[in-house]
Design an enzyme around this catalytic site. Sequence first.
Site, PDB file in Angstrom:
ATOM      1  N   LYS A  37      17.104 -11.627   2.733  1.00 34.33           N
ATOM      2  CA  LYS A  37      16.387 -12.699   3.434  1.00 34.33           C
ATOM      3  C   LYS A  37      16.487 -13.980   2.644  1.00 34.33           C
ATOM      4  CE  LYS A  37      12.628  -9.926   5.097  1.00 34.33           C
ATOM      5  NZ  LYS A  37      11.225  -9.645   4.920  1.00 34.33           N
TER       6      LYS A  37
HETATM    7  N1  GLU Z   1       6.739  -5.019   3.688  1.00 37.90           N
HETATM    8  C1  GLU Z   1       7.814  -4.170   3.270  1.00 37.90           C
HETATM    9  C2  GLU Z   1       9.138  -4.885   3.449  1.00 37.90           C
HETATM   10  O1  GLU Z   1       9.241  -5.800   4.245  1.00 37.90           O
HETATM   11  C3  GLU Z   1       7.873  -2.874   4.041  1.00 37.90           C
HETATM   12  C4  GLU Z   1       6.783  -1.981   3.641  1.00 37.90           C
HETATM   13  C5  GLU Z   1       6.777  -0.632   4.287  1.00 37.90           C
HETATM   14  O2  GLU Z   1       7.350  -0.468   5.379  1.00 37.90           O
HETATM   15  O3  GLU Z   1       6.157   0.242   3.723  1.00 37.90           O
HETATM   16  O4  GLU Z   1      10.093  -4.519   2.784  1.00 37.90           O
END
Ligand code: GLU
Length: 322
Positions: free
Chosen positions: A251
């Site tokens: 990203k």
């Molecule tokens: N927020 C995390 C990410 O975008 C994903 C967390 C999860 O799915 O446990 O990588």
Amino acid sequence: MLYRGRYAPSPTGWLHLGNARTALVAWWRARSLRGRFILRVEDLDRPRTVVEAVSGNLDELRWLGIDWDEGPDVGGPHAPYLQSEREDLYRATLDRLRVKGSIFECYLSRKELRELSSAPHGQTPTYGPSERAANERATRRKVQGGKSPSLRYRVPDTVIEFEDAWAGPQAASALTDIGDIVVYRADGAWAYQLAVVADDIAMGVTEVVRGDDLLPSTAAQILLYRALGAAPPSFAHLPLLKGTDGGRLSKRRGSLTLKALREVGVPAGRVVGLLAYSLGLLENPAELSAAEALRHFDPSHIVWTPFRLAEPHLAWLGARPK
Ligand code: GLU
């Protein structure tokens, strides 16, 4: 039991094709099982959060054809759905771990931890007994120096075994593979491991579908579920999508974001079709909506090797993003 799945983006930038692929699979999984789908925004890392991406990520997912039953914009019984607004829950969760005597202050910096160990260059070592001892030796000096500690959960000497719905059987030793888990960071942010477990428990998530970059975090999370007396959900980890250079999409590097593809006129249906094809759900890329692609969703057809994008795939999308 009603299936409750979720997608939990960190708004550190615009979603790329790999994020979209995971989100689609999580959504198809929940919809194919007639379950509920939750959208939770993981915006705890303030310095890395891109403010426009908080609502921007929701727009990108909606453009892709994904909807959710609970989320920051639609509300729901477990609101709020932004992690930055859920600090009371994290504090209460930390208190429950603290009561058990398993939380301690850690004053060692990442650099000191790296120096202490034989971990490969650039990697922070597993936090085990020798790190605990070094921390105890350093504590008084650090407290006098006014340093803020992180908080860690002291792991018991145990082995965690679980069956990932897609990645298969997994095992990790708490002391040598996982180590003491950061639950509160020295910079004053709640740590991902604590927040994700507290939220998945509170939101009644029955299965976690996500990219297999988080497979190594799962055993640590299961330890926290156990410490909190909660039954862990099932886990289903998906191999990642790779860029044309074979590397991870990022990203931060802005590679192949949904926003950029949309801006140059790529239809959402082409993105969906290419991703369904990359998973082995279609024989060839085709243009179809996320809801239409649901008919083709069968986890037993998913190809369990990372998919590497190639120039013809991008050409098929019909527009070249910058
Ligand atoms: N927020 C995390 C990410 O975008 C994903 C967390 C999860 O799915 O446990 O990588």
